[in-house]
Design a protein around this motif. Sequence first.
Motif, PDB file in Angstrom:
ATOM      1  N   SER A  85       0.646  -1.183   0.047  1.00  0.00           N
ATOM      2  CA  SER A  85       0.042  -0.044  -0.071  1.00  0.00           C
ATOM      3  C   SER A  85       1.049   1.299   0.100  1.00  0.00           C
ATOM      4  CB  SER A  85      -0.911  -0.012   1.113  1.00  0.00           C
ATOM      5  OG  SER A  85      -1.677  -1.133   1.374  1.00  0.00           O
ATOM      6  N   THR A  86       0.148   2.223  -0.242  1.00  0.00           N
ATOM      7  CA  THR A  86       0.868   3.799  -0.264  1.00  0.00           C
ATOM      8  C   THR A  86       0.523   4.189   1.062  1.00  0.00           C
ATOM      9  OG1 THR A  86      -0.811   4.762  -1.221  1.00  0.00           O
ATOM     10  CG2 THR A  86       0.944   4.170  -2.749  1.00  0.00           C
ATOM     11  N   ILE A  87       1.637   5.277   1.573  1.00  0.00           N
ATOM     12  CA  ILE A  87       1.513   5.908   2.798  1.00  0.00           C
ATOM     13  C   ILE A  87       1.763   7.380   2.782  1.00  0.00           C
ATOM     14  CG2 ILE A  87       3.840   5.058   3.375  1.00  0.00           C
ATOM     15  CD1 ILE A  87       2.461   4.582   6.430  1.00  0.00           C
ATOM     16  N   SER A  88       1.441   8.334   3.454  1.00  0.00           N
ATOM     17  CA  SER A  88       1.655   9.627   3.280  1.00  0.00           C
ATOM     18  C   SER A  88       2.366  10.357   4.475  1.00  0.00           C
ATOM     19  CB  SER A  88       0.376  10.292   2.603  1.00  0.00           C
ATOM     20  OG  SER A  88       0.173   9.809   1.401  1.00  0.00           O
ATOM     21  N   VAL A  89       3.135  11.361   4.300  1.00  0.00           N
ATOM     22  CA  VAL A  89       3.381  12.170   5.532  1.00  0.00           C
ATOM     23  C   VAL A  89       2.231  12.760   6.042  1.00  0.00           C
ATOM     24  CG1 VAL A  89       5.792  12.571   4.512  1.00  0.00           C
ATOM     25  CG2 VAL A  89       4.152  14.053   4.073  1.00  0.00           C
ATOM     26  N   ASN A  90       2.461  13.241   7.329  1.00  0.00           N
ATOM     27  CA  ASN A  90       0.923  13.770   8.204  1.00  0.00           C
ATOM     28  C   ASN A  90       1.665  15.419   8.153  1.00  0.00           C
ATOM     29  OD1 ASN A  90      -0.772  11.852   8.387  1.00  0.00           O
ATOM     30  ND2 ASN A  90       0.342  10.710  10.098  1.00  0.00           N
ATOM     31  N   SER A  91       0.980  16.148   7.476  1.00  0.00           N
ATOM     32  CA  SER A  91       1.341  17.523   7.721  1.00  0.00           C
ATOM     33  C   SER A  91       0.153  18.539   6.950  1.00  0.00           C
ATOM     34  CB  SER A  91       2.743  18.281   7.506  1.00  0.00           C
ATOM     35  OG  SER A  91       3.035  17.674   6.178  1.00  0.00           O
ATOM     36  N   ILE A 221      13.365   6.032  16.214  1.00  0.00           N
ATOM     37  CA  ILE A 221      12.864   6.133  14.647  1.00  0.00           C
ATOM     38  C   ILE A 221      11.649   7.191  14.723  1.00  0.00           C
ATOM     39  CG2 ILE A 221      12.173   5.075  12.808  1.00  0.00           C
ATOM     40  CD1 ILE A 221      13.211   2.626  13.445  1.00  0.00           C
ATOM     41  N   ASN A 222      11.838   8.315  14.085  1.00  0.00           N
ATOM     42  CA  ASN A 222      10.814   9.372  14.001  1.00  0.00           C
ATOM     43  C   ASN A 222      10.105   8.921  12.729  1.00  0.00           C
ATOM     44  OD1 ASN A 222      10.075  12.243  14.818  1.00  0.00           O
ATOM     45  ND2 ASN A 222       9.583  11.981  12.847  1.00  0.00           N
ATOM     46  N   MET A 223       8.743   8.732  12.756  1.00  0.00           N
ATOM     47  CA  MET A 223       7.740   8.406  11.859  1.00  0.00           C
ATOM     48  C   MET A 223       6.655   9.352  11.475  1.00  0.00           C
ATOM     49  SD  MET A 223       7.904   4.204  11.187  1.00  0.00           S
ATOM     50  CE  MET A 223       7.429   3.506  12.753  1.00  0.00           C
ATOM     51  N   SER A 224       6.813  10.441  11.021  1.00  0.00           N
ATOM     52  CA  SER A 224       5.685  11.473  10.692  1.00  0.00           C
ATOM     53  C   SER A 224       5.011  11.233   9.475  1.00  0.00           C
ATOM     54  CB  SER A 224       6.433  12.940  10.609  1.00  0.00           C
ATOM     55  OG  SER A 224       7.161  13.061  12.078  1.00  0.00           O
ATOM     56  N   PHE A 225       4.245  10.029   9.552  1.00  0.00           N
ATOM     57  CA  PHE A 225       3.514   9.773   8.443  1.00  0.00           C
ATOM     58  C   PHE A 225       2.451   8.613   8.826  1.00  0.00           C
ATOM     59  CE2 PHE A 225       7.683   6.907   8.677  1.00  0.00           C
ATOM     60  CZ  PHE A 225       6.942   5.816   8.594  1.00  0.00           C
ATOM     61  N   GLY A 226       1.474   8.310   7.940  1.00  0.00           N
ATOM     62  CA  GLY A 226       0.586   7.220   8.540  1.00  0.00           C
ATOM     63  C   GLY A 226      -0.328   6.940   7.344  1.00  0.00           C
ATOM     64  N   MET A 227      -1.147   5.907   7.694  1.00  0.00           N
ATOM     65  CA  MET A 227      -2.218   5.265   6.563  1.00  0.00           C
ATOM     66  C   MET A 227      -3.529   4.665   7.464  1.00  0.00           C
ATOM     67  SD  MET A 227      -0.526   1.932   5.263  1.00  0.00           S
ATOM     68  CE  MET A 227       0.041   0.628   6.292  1.00  0.00           C
ATOM     69  N   LYS A 228      -4.517   4.928   6.733  1.00  0.00           N
ATOM     70  CA  LYS A 228      -5.549   4.147   7.528  1.00  0.00           C
ATOM     71  C   LYS A 228      -5.785   2.837   7.785  1.00  0.00           C
ATOM     72  CE  LYS A 228      -6.344   8.667   7.117  1.00  0.00           C
ATOM     73  NZ  LYS A 228      -6.027   9.542   8.413  1.00  0.00           N
ATOM     74  N   SER A 229      -5.287   2.013   6.921  1.00  0.00           N
ATOM     75  CA  SER A 229      -5.309   0.443   6.878  1.00  0.00           C
ATOM     76  C   SER A 229      -4.072  -0.168   7.445  1.00  0.00           C
ATOM     77  CB  SER A 229      -5.707  -0.252   5.682  1.00  0.00           C
ATOM     78  OG  SER A 229      -4.803   0.348   4.768  1.00  0.00           O
ATOM     79  N   THR A 230      -4.208  -1.084   8.211  1.00  0.00           N
ATOM     80  CA  THR A 230      -3.054  -1.875   8.714  1.00  0.00           C
ATOM     81  C   THR A 230      -2.236  -2.605   7.584  1.00  0.00           C
ATOM     82  OG1 THR A 230      -2.320  -3.059  10.599  1.00  0.00           O
ATOM     83  CG2 THR A 230      -4.204  -3.902   9.375  1.00  0.00           C
ATOM     84  N   SER A 231      -1.137  -3.042   8.102  1.00  0.00           N
ATOM     85  CA  SER A 231      -0.283  -4.041   7.278  1.00  0.00           C
ATOM     86  C   SER A 231       0.180  -4.974   8.169  1.00  0.00           C
ATOM     87  CB  SER A 231       0.991  -3.131   6.346  1.00  0.00           C
ATOM     88  OG  SER A 231       1.805  -4.168   5.919  1.00  0.00           O
ATOM     89  N   ILE A 232       0.097  -6.208   7.807  1.00  0.00           N
ATOM     90  CA  ILE A 232       0.680  -7.104   8.772  1.00  0.00           C
ATOM     91  C   ILE A 232       2.269  -7.292   8.930  1.00  0.00           C
ATOM     92  CG2 ILE A 232       0.809  -9.616   9.309  1.00  0.00           C
ATOM     93  CD1 ILE A 232      -1.655  -8.564  10.028  1.00  0.00           C
ATOM     94  N   SER A 233       2.816  -6.770   7.476  1.00  0.00           N
ATOM     95  CA  SER A 233       4.262  -7.066   7.293  1.00  0.00           C
ATOM     96  C   SER A 233       4.699  -5.658   8.162  1.00  0.00           C
ATOM     97  CB  SER A 233       4.631  -6.873   5.956  1.00  0.00           C
ATOM     98  OG  SER A 233       4.140  -8.107   5.214  1.00  0.00           O
ATOM     99  N   LEU A 234       4.293  -4.668   7.959  1.00  0.00           N
ATOM    100  CA  LEU A 234       4.511  -3.369   8.677  1.00  0.00           C
ATOM    101  C   LEU A 234       4.552  -3.727  10.190  1.00  0.00           C
ATOM    102  CD1 LEU A 234       5.698  -0.391   8.783  1.00  0.00           C
ATOM    103  CD2 LEU A 234       3.205   0.183   8.431  1.00  0.00           C
ATOM    104  N   LYS A 235       3.539  -4.042  10.561  1.00  0.00           N
ATOM    105  CA  LYS A 235       3.375  -4.541  12.172  1.00  0.00           C
ATOM    106  C   LYS A 235       4.386  -5.244  12.554  1.00  0.00           C
ATOM    107  CE  LYS A 235      -0.015  -6.119  15.678  1.00  0.00           C
ATOM    108  NZ  LYS A 235      -1.377  -6.745  15.732  1.00  0.00           N
ATOM    109  N   ASN A 236       4.786  -6.153  11.795  1.00  0.00           N
ATOM    110  CA  ASN A 236       5.869  -7.271  12.050  1.00  0.00           C
ATOM    111  C   ASN A 236       7.284  -6.529  12.376  1.00  0.00           C
ATOM    112  OD1 ASN A 236       4.227  -9.360  12.574  1.00  0.00           O
ATOM    113  ND2 ASN A 236       4.549 -10.277  10.573  1.00  0.00           N
ATOM    114  N   ILE A 237       7.614  -5.766  11.454  1.00  0.00           N
ATOM    115  CA  ILE A 237       8.975  -5.149  11.288  1.00  0.00           C
ATOM    116  C   ILE A 237       9.054  -4.033  12.396  1.00  0.00           C
ATOM    117  CG2 ILE A 237       8.599  -3.466   9.802  1.00  0.00           C
ATOM    118  CD1 ILE A 237      11.478  -5.214   9.649  1.00  0.00           C
TER     119      ILE A 237
END
Length: 383
Positions: A85-91, A221-237
């Motif tokens: 999926s795609t993900i975007s910065v939050n600003s 790790i600073n993560m200033s971004f987000g998406m609405k749906s989860t990703s199992i792979s992202l959660k695992n890392i």
Amino acid sequence: MDYAKLLRFLNDSIDPSGKSGRHIVRFLQPSHYYEFIRQWFKYRHKYPALQSIRSSPLLQALFCPLRLQDGQMDSEPGLYVESDSTISVNSPASRTKERATEIPWGVKRIGAPEVWSVSTGHRIRIAVIDTGADYNHPDLRYSLARGIHLLNRASLPHDDNGHGTHIAGTIAAAGGAQGMIGVAPRSLIYPVKAFDHNGSAYVSDIILGIDWCIRNRMHIINMSFGMKSTSISLKNIVRKAHEAGVVIVASSGNDKKQRTADYPAKYAQTISVGATNRDGKVASFSNYGPYIDIYAPGEKITSSWLGGGHREMSGTSMATSHVSGAIALLLAARPNLTPDEIKQRLRRTARPLAGSLPRGRTRPGEVSAVRLLRAKTSRRRQS
């Protein structure tokens, strides 16, 4: 597992343009992943299309631009496949400002200058997974390490958007009298460029970025971004990074919603950040409620921008960078704290938000660098 069959299938299904879709293929058994990689290297000249595949040893996963029909790989034993999926910065908002020559209000608000005599974040390594950073900016001349450019491994992670430079400035700018000062001016920023000039990335780029952070022993790790749906792979890392002792700070999102947060901030292994304004109230754009661990200044925040200038921006992205800086101040003074201990300490030492709540209800407060450092000092005195 039939590795020859899998290699042929992937080779025949690759679309190097990526227009047919991108997928994450994760091996459920590490031994299967490593054997696949061995076979891949053995037959790489036979399957040239596989040069388009990237891999994450920590996740035991492949990132592939594949032409796949629904369910086409669901029956493959030992594999888990999901869309990349795609993900975007939050600003959400910004405006250009003249060159800043003072300490920004958010840095003052959390009390960072009051603890610089005790800690400036010296030698704390902070990865900013974002759009890169402006290596020529006077504020960041002594604050940036090499980092990595995930979209072009041969290049420095130069910023072509501005968002990453703004985040880096709030955390660690050290411009002195001629520029601005960030929360932890002697910490070191490692830009991890995963986002393009539009502020957009794929989940696979984020995973590769976190993989790099773990292997290169980042503290934060600073993560200033987000998406609405989860990703199992992202959660695992994210879980693997947490287990490795990396503190992950993530923006909760700018949807003005109460009982939600963007991913990855919604994962329990992150520190989820909401935004406040100058009055110490939750900013009008910020998500809020039980998924928020801490709030920080996020409205009309001035920081570094492309071309040596400055820009005012609003968003939970900006709040997140204040929290990352505060944690750097804490870790420089108390390096043995775990991610869970840091989250607990942030919540326990937070300053109450402005505004009343019904009796008996509590909520997270606003980050206070002063209270974070004082909590450390008082514990020493008791021992």
